[in-house]
Motif scaffolding. Structure first.
Motif, mmCIF file in Angstrom:
data_model
loop_
_atom_site.group_PDB
_atom_site.id
_atom_site.type_symbol
_atom_site.label_atom_id
_atom_site.label_comp_id
_atom_site.label_asym_id
_atom_site.label_seq_id
_atom_site.Cartn_x
_atom_site.Cartn_y
_atom_site.Cartn_z
ATOM 1 N N ASN A 156 0.829 -1.200 0.000
ATOM 2 C CA ASN A 156 0.000 0.000 0.000
ATOM 3 C C ASN A 156 0.869 1.259 0.000
ATOM 4 N N ARG A 157 1.989 1.182 -0.654
ATOM 5 C CA ARG A 157 2.942 2.289 -0.731
ATOM 6 C C ARG A 157 2.963 2.828 -2.152
ATOM 7 N N TYR A 158 2.788 4.143 -2.298
ATOM 8 C CA TYR A 158 2.771 4.777 -3.606
ATOM 9 C C TYR A 158 3.908 5.788 -3.676
ATOM 10 N N PHE A 159 4.730 5.651 -4.715
ATOM 11 C CA PHE A 159 5.921 6.493 -4.846
ATOM 12 C C PHE A 159 5.846 7.311 -6.130
ATOM 13 N N SER A 176 -10.070 3.870 -3.503
ATOM 14 C CA SER A 176 -11.184 4.395 -2.714
ATOM 15 C C SER A 176 -11.344 3.745 -1.346
ATOM 16 N N ASN A 177 -10.906 2.494 -1.209
ATOM 17 C CA ASN A 177 -11.094 1.813 0.081
ATOM 18 C C ASN A 177 -9.887 1.927 1.005
ATOM 19 N N GLU A 178 -8.917 2.789 0.638
ATOM 20 C CA GLU A 178 -7.722 2.972 1.460
ATOM 21 C C GLU A 178 -7.802 4.281 2.234
ATOM 22 N N SER A 221 -7.786 12.543 -0.491
ATOM 23 C CA SER A 221 -8.851 11.751 -1.091
ATOM 24 C C SER A 221 -8.336 11.092 -2.351
ATOM 25 N N TYR A 222 -8.777 9.872 -2.627
ATOM 26 C CA TYR A 222 -8.255 9.106 -3.757
ATOM 27 C C TYR A 222 -8.525 9.797 -5.104
ATOM 28 N N ARG A 253 1.847 6.298 2.134
ATOM 29 C CA ARG A 253 1.538 4.978 2.682
ATOM 30 C C ARG A 253 0.108 4.969 3.196
ATOM 31 N N CYS A 254 -0.592 3.896 2.862
ATOM 32 C CA CYS A 254 -2.006 3.776 3.232
ATOM 33 C C CYS A 254 -2.269 2.445 3.929
ATOM 34 N N LYS A 255 -3.480 2.315 4.433
ATOM 35 C CA LYS A 255 -3.884 1.023 4.993
ATOM 36 C C LYS A 255 -5.254 0.646 4.464
#
Length: 301
Positions: A98-101, A164-166, A259-260, A299-301
């Motif tokens: 769940n990591r976006y770079f 959307s669900n993160e 927000s996504y 980083r998200c969950k």
């Protein structure tokens, strides 16, 4: 630079288990050296020095280049890092999915409002004329690898790839930055403020006196006194906002309203009314001491 203390970063952490390697870092913090000079300074054989240097180079602590010497090629070693912070409580490895770079070039700003002195340059040439803010609107500004201004701001639209669900857990932004003042005076500080989605998360005062030596990646044609800066790492999480691990405000990740379906607005500014108005210089790939652009990790969950 922030390093989490875990098994994934053993290559970096093991570099400090040797007195010899630590001594090499001490020597390189004073000046670049070749293998022979370090061998003589440490009173150990050159092949041993080379093995230690390879380890430091693999970890990103040291950078080496081969140049022509009096008797053939010689390997010159430079200290790549000026600082690193160890995080004993970091992000678990399980969260890496769940990591976006994103690596954002310094010329890819979406908005600006600046006052001279100012300018932009690519790796090969100036973009427009110095001290003319109109060239910040030139279409070629996206090619900029270094930019500077006396006061005002540049703002970036950071793409947001969360789904959307993160829910966001932490946002980290790293860049090489300094004041604008080394172009004229090296010792003046500058109050540089960072803002995310309209929330002022903190101000860092650049101390000055870091622009007099040539940047490791700065191209040969560049002759201005603005040579390199310092790596600054901003982190916003559920505990607050931090610059290089030091809390600078109570603004949390929730207050940024990420927000996504919306990009993230990131502003770097120096107010004309600040106590220390020394301006801003941003270095990207091909300039300064760190071969990187503005690096963003969400980083998200």
């Amino acid at each position: 630079m922030e390093i989490e203390v875990n098994s994934r970063n053993m290559k970096f952490l093991e570099c400090f288990s040797s007195h010899t390697r630590v001594k090499m870092i001490e020597l390189l913090s004073i000046q670049p050296m070749n293998i022979k000079s370090m061998s003589e300074a440490l009173d150990i054989k050159s092949p041993i020095v080379t093995r230690h240097i390879h380890m430091l180079e693999d970890a990103g602590i040291v950078r080496c280049e081969s140049i022509a010497g009096k008797r053939g090629m010689q390997k010159i070693c430079h200290l790549q890092l000026t600082q690193a912070m160890l995080l004993f409580k970091g992000t678990p490895a399980a969260d890496e999915s769940n990591r976006y770079f994103v690596s954002l070039p310094v010329g890819h700003y979406s908005s600006y409002q600046i006052k001279p002195t100012c300018g932009l340059a690519s790796e090969s040439q100036m973009i427009g004329m110095c001290d003319d803010p109109r060239y910040f609107a030139d279409p070629d500004h996206v090619m900029a690898k270094v930019l500077w201004f006396g006061s005002g701001f540049v703002e970036y639209r950071i793409p947001n790839y969360m789904v959307s669900n993160e829910s966001p857990e932490s946002l980290e932004i790293s860049m090489e930055i300094c004041s604008e003042t080394p172009c004229a005076v090296n010792h003046l500080p500058s109050d540089i403020t960072f803002t995310l989605n309209g929330e002022e998360i903190g101000t860092w005062t650049y101390p000055g006196d870091f622009g007099s030596t040539r940047g490791l990646y700065t191209p040969e044609w560049w002759h201005k006194n603005i040579q390199h800066g310092l790596i600054k790492t901003i982190r916003v999480n559920r505990q607050g906002s931090f610059i290089d691990g030091i809390q600078v405000s109570n603004v949390t990740i929730d207050q940024l309203m990420l927000s996504y379906d919306k990009e993230i607005l990131f502003r770097i500014s120096c107010s004309a009314t600040a106590k220390n108005c020394g301006g801003v210089t941003l270095f990207g790939k091909g300039f300064g001491n760190y071969n990187q652009d503005i690096e963003v990790t969400l980083r998200c969950k």
